[in-house]
Motif scaffolding. Structure first.
Motif, PDB file in Angstrom:
ATOM      1  N   ILE A  48     -24.401  24.763 -21.062  1.00 44.95           N
ATOM      2  CA  ILE A  48     -24.093  23.293 -20.986  1.00 44.95           C
ATOM      3  C   ILE A  48     -22.629  23.294 -21.008  1.00 44.95           C
ATOM      4  O   ILE A  48     -22.497  22.195 -20.136  1.00 44.95           O
ATOM      5  N   LYS A  49     -21.709  23.872 -21.532  1.00 48.83           N
ATOM      6  CA  LYS A  49     -20.567  23.656 -21.168  1.00 48.83           C
ATOM      7  C   LYS A  49     -20.153  23.820 -19.769  1.00 48.83           C
ATOM      8  O   LYS A  49     -19.201  23.211 -19.229  1.00 48.83           O
ATOM      9  N   MET A  50     -20.591  24.991 -19.093  1.00 46.09           N
ATOM     10  CA  MET A  50     -20.511  25.136 -17.603  1.00 46.09           C
ATOM     11  C   MET A  50     -20.679  23.929 -16.883  1.00 46.09           C
ATOM     12  O   MET A  50     -19.939  23.374 -15.718  1.00 46.09           O
ATOM     13  N   LYS A  51     -21.979  23.276 -17.096  1.00 43.93           N
ATOM     14  CA  LYS A  51     -22.482  22.115 -16.440  1.00 43.93           C
ATOM     15  C   LYS A  51     -21.594  20.935 -16.700  1.00 43.93           C
ATOM     16  O   LYS A  51     -21.172  20.206 -15.539  1.00 43.93           O
ATOM     17  N   ALA A  52     -21.178  20.794 -17.952  1.00 45.31           N
ATOM     18  CA  ALA A  52     -20.434  19.410 -18.232  1.00 45.31           C
ATOM     19  C   ALA A  52     -19.082  19.854 -17.565  1.00 45.31           C
ATOM     20  O   ALA A  52     -18.459  18.770 -17.119  1.00 45.31           O
ATOM     21  N   LYS A  53     -18.256  20.990 -17.362  1.00 40.85           N
ATOM     22  CA  LYS A  53     -17.066  21.334 -16.622  1.00 40.85           C
ATOM     23  C   LYS A  53     -17.340  20.963 -15.180  1.00 40.85           C
ATOM     24  O   LYS A  53     -16.364  20.345 -14.704  1.00 40.85           O
ATOM     25  N   ARG A  54     -18.551  21.447 -14.527  1.00 36.91           N
ATOM     26  CA  ARG A  54     -18.746  20.931 -13.108  1.00 36.91           C
ATOM     27  C   ARG A  54     -18.892  19.513 -12.899  1.00 36.91           C
ATOM     28  O   ARG A  54     -18.008  19.005 -11.966  1.00 36.91           O
ATOM     29  N   GLU A  59     -16.487  14.370 -11.066  1.00 36.73           N
ATOM     30  CA  GLU A  59     -15.754  13.127 -11.489  1.00 36.73           C
ATOM     31  C   GLU A  59     -14.400  13.014 -11.028  1.00 36.73           C
ATOM     32  O   GLU A  59     -13.811  12.021 -10.921  1.00 36.73           O
ATOM     33  N   GLN A  60     -13.592  13.959 -11.410  1.00 39.20           N
ATOM     34  CA  GLN A  60     -12.254  13.864 -11.258  1.00 39.20           C
ATOM     35  C   GLN A  60     -11.916  13.752  -9.593  1.00 39.20           C
ATOM     36  O   GLN A  60     -10.920  13.058  -9.360  1.00 39.20           O
ATOM     37  N   LYS A  61     -12.719  14.474  -8.873  1.00 35.14           N
ATOM     38  CA  LYS A  61     -12.468  14.465  -7.558  1.00 35.14           C
ATOM     39  C   LYS A  61     -13.034  13.198  -6.953  1.00 35.14           C
ATOM     40  O   LYS A  61     -12.109  12.508  -6.133  1.00 35.14           O
ATOM     41  N   ILE A  62     -13.982  12.650  -7.305  1.00 35.09           N
ATOM     42  CA  ILE A  62     -14.282  11.515  -6.785  1.00 35.09           C
ATOM     43  C   ILE A  62     -13.186  10.437  -7.279  1.00 35.09           C
ATOM     44  O   ILE A  62     -12.978   9.540  -6.448  1.00 35.09           O
ATOM     45  N   ALA A  63     -12.745  10.480  -8.320  1.00 30.80           N
ATOM     46  CA  ALA A  63     -11.798   9.409  -8.757  1.00 30.80           C
ATOM     47  C   ALA A  63     -10.462   9.498  -7.860  1.00 30.80           C
ATOM     48  O   ALA A  63      -9.918   8.736  -7.736  1.00 30.80           O
ATOM     49  N   SER A  64     -10.156  10.761  -7.762  1.00 35.53           N
ATOM     50  CA  SER A  64      -8.889  11.010  -6.909  1.00 35.53           C
ATOM     51  C   SER A  64      -9.216  10.723  -5.632  1.00 35.53           C
ATOM     52  O   SER A  64      -8.041   9.859  -4.845  1.00 35.53           O
TER      53      SER A  64
END
Length: 83
Positions: A48-54, A59-64
């Protein structure tokens, strides 16, 4: 995560003491089931943590990329029209 590791460590100590002092068959069954369930919990939590990190990285890449696109559009609007 630290709590899960601590519980597994304590169960490992209990399993070690069980082999030395031979507490009985019931404790061995309970201990093995506890190891299995806690390991399963760790596996599920880790995935679950790995999926959340991905998802967070995406989302960060989309925002940038959105910021970069906005900057490019604002630069385009500032340039005078060429004829």
């Amino acid at each position: 995560m630290f709590t899960w590791c601590g519980i597994l460590f304590l169960l490992g100590i209990a399993a070690f003491l069980d082999t030395i002092f031979n507490y009985g068959n019931i404790f061995r069954q309970i201990n093995s089931v506890m190891f299995m369930l806690i390991s399963l919990g760790l596996l599920i939590r880790t995935t679950i943590k790995m999926k959340a990190k991905r998802i967070e990285k995406t989302e960060q890449k989309i925002a940038s990329l959105e910021m970069e696109l906005h900057d490019m559009q604002s630069q385009k609007d500032k340039q005078p029209a060429e004829y």
